[in-house]
Enzyme design. Structure first.
Site, PDB file in Angstrom:
ATOM      1  N   ARG A 253       0.910  -1.019  -0.058  1.00  0.00           N
ATOM      2  CA  ARG A 253      -0.008  -0.011  -0.065  1.00  0.00           C
ATOM      3  C   ARG A 253       0.841   1.284   0.139  1.00  0.00           C
ATOM      4  O   ARG A 253       2.051   1.130   0.356  1.00  0.00           O
ATOM      5  CB  ARG A 253      -0.975  -0.117   1.203  1.00  0.00           C
ATOM      6  CG  ARG A 253      -2.043  -0.998   1.078  1.00  0.00           C
ATOM      7  CD  ARG A 253      -3.032  -0.795   0.093  1.00  0.00           C
ATOM      8  NE  ARG A 253      -4.091  -1.783   0.320  1.00  0.00           N
ATOM      9  CZ  ARG A 253      -4.190  -2.794  -0.550  1.00  0.00           C
ATOM     10  NH1 ARG A 253      -3.111  -3.052  -1.533  1.00  0.00           N
ATOM     11  NH2 ARG A 253      -5.129  -3.431  -0.565  1.00  0.00           N
ATOM     12  N   GLU A 281      -3.447   6.793  -4.268  1.00  0.00           N
ATOM     13  CA  GLU A 281      -3.511   5.728  -5.181  1.00  0.00           C
ATOM     14  C   GLU A 281      -3.329   6.327  -6.599  1.00  0.00           C
ATOM     15  O   GLU A 281      -2.591   5.453  -7.377  1.00  0.00           O
ATOM     16  CB  GLU A 281      -4.833   5.084  -5.224  1.00  0.00           C
ATOM     17  CG  GLU A 281      -4.971   3.815  -6.201  1.00  0.00           C
ATOM     18  CD  GLU A 281      -4.056   2.756  -5.686  1.00  0.00           C
ATOM     19  OE1 GLU A 281      -3.899   1.697  -6.367  1.00  0.00           O
ATOM     20  OE2 GLU A 281      -4.013   2.639  -4.278  1.00  0.00           O
ATOM     21  N   HIS A 300      -1.272  -0.333 -10.233  1.00  0.00           N
ATOM     22  CA  HIS A 300      -1.880  -1.509  -9.178  1.00  0.00           C
ATOM     23  C   HIS A 300      -2.489  -2.447 -10.034  1.00  0.00           C
ATOM     24  O   HIS A 300      -3.442  -3.103  -9.847  1.00  0.00           O
ATOM     25  CB  HIS A 300      -3.169  -0.837  -8.622  1.00  0.00           C
ATOM     26  CG  HIS A 300      -3.142  -1.496  -7.197  1.00  0.00           C
ATOM     27  ND1 HIS A 300      -3.824  -1.065  -6.164  1.00  0.00           N
ATOM     28  CD2 HIS A 300      -3.016  -2.479  -6.573  1.00  0.00           C
ATOM     29  CE1 HIS A 300      -3.936  -1.616  -5.045  1.00  0.00           C
ATOM     30  NE2 HIS A 300      -3.377  -2.835  -5.291  1.00  0.00           N
TER      31      HIS A 300
END
Length: 342
Positions: A253, A281, A300
């Site tokens: 993360r 993100e 991701h």
């Protein structure tokens, strides 16, 4: 006149829009229909105030098959599902939808976190091997020169023989990375406060402090869960300890790394990074991460994508079959373990 009783448990699919079509092939739907009483094409996206077929299916459901985007299983939802006994999650973390109310009612939970760990570990292995071979730098240098470089003089620091790799966290993914690294000539260090020295030796790694890991490793790969105590665990101090030319790999993360501190190091060119996650993100449009030559930034993608979703579906349906057979889940989720897992 003979009556037959269908003793198969009733199952309802509950996940985000469009997910079921990517997760379940016709083979999976056929298997689900054989194992349970279900409409394998009926998918609940919202269980808060279900109506029609979803409400009817929820009322009789003994099993929920969930995946990404599954609605939260609140007290009200569980009141509408009085027969529910188990949740089978065809993805990793269950924290987004399995609530305290589920545990209070004794609902059994299992997840396909083990299946989802495999592609992340494979991505990590590729990142580690490419970092050692300086693939990113070499590719860009080759594109600029457009002739054969002086490999012997320009690659004296290149190679994966007896490099030191530091893994932060012996999570499912971290442990799978350890397994994948075994055939190679690496020295593997591990920082994980929950792993004893004896267990680390059994895993084939050397247990060290986080500072020592950063100071000794050519590649530092992060595999810890996102928890209050892991926020910015890789910060200014740890980054400064990393040797010049070392690579930070983050597939966990973004919040585990102090990104402004990392950017400071990356902008000097002293360190390299392979980042599949960032904080936020989606980096800002003007973030240097998009263009820095010493950064490989991916959106991701390390976790399950494409046909890798079928692996999660296979594991989930194996668990459904265990439930139908009255056998305990192979990979149960325990509420006490959630405090230190993703």
């Amino acid at each position: 006149m003979h009556h037959t009783t269908d003793n198969r448990p009733a199952l309802l699919l509950a996940m985000g829009p469009g997910i079921a079509d990517r997760l379940l092939s016709e083979r999976h739907r056929t298997r689900l229909a054989a194992l349970t009483r279900t409409d394998p094409y009926l998918v609940a996206h919202d269980l808060a105030a279900p109506t029609g077929p979803v409400a009817e299916a929820l009322a009789g459901a003994e099993l929920l098959l969930t995946c990404w985007g599954a609605p939260a299983l609140t007290e009200d939802v569980l009141d509408a599902a009085p027969r529910l006994r188990a949740v089978v999650h065809a993805a990793g973390s269950v924290k987004h939808h399995v609530t305290d109310a589920c545990w209070a009612r004794g609902i059994a939970v299992t997840s396909a976190a083990a299946a989802n760990a495999l592609p992340v570990a494979e991505y990590t292995l590729a990142a580690i091997l490419f970092a050692g071979k300086e693939v990113l730098r070499s590719a860009r240098h080759y594109a600029e020169l457009r002739t054969v470089p002086e490999w012997l003089s320009e690659t004296d620091r290149t190679g994966n023989y007896r490099r030191t790799v530091g893994l932060v966290g012996a999570s499912r993914i971290g442990r799978r990375v350890i397994e994948l690294l075994r055939p190679f000539d690496f020295e593997v260090l591990l920082y994980d406060p929950y792993v004893s020295g004896t267990e680390a030796v059994a895993l084939g790694v050397e247990p060290v402090s986080l500072d020592e890991l950063c100071a000794r490793s050519s590649v530092v790969s992060v595999h810890a869960p996102q928890l209050p105590e892991t926020h910015h665990m890789i910060g200014t101090r740890q980054l400064a300890l990393m040797p010049t030319g070392a690579t930070l790999v983050n597939t966990a993360r973004g919040s585990l790394v102090d990104e402004p501190a990392l950017l400071t190091e990356l902008l000097t060119g002293r360190l390299h990074a392979v980042l599949d996650v960032t904080d936020p993100e989606l980096p800002p449009h003007d973030s240097p991460l998009y263009a820095l030559p010493n950064v490989l930034l991916t959106p991701h993608i390390a976790g399950s994508l494409g046909n890798e979703l079928y692996r999660m579906a296979d594991q989930a349906l194996d668990e459904v079959e265990r439930f139908v057979s009255g056998v305990p889940f192979a990979d149960p989720v325990h509420p006490l373990s959630l405090g230190r897992s993703a």
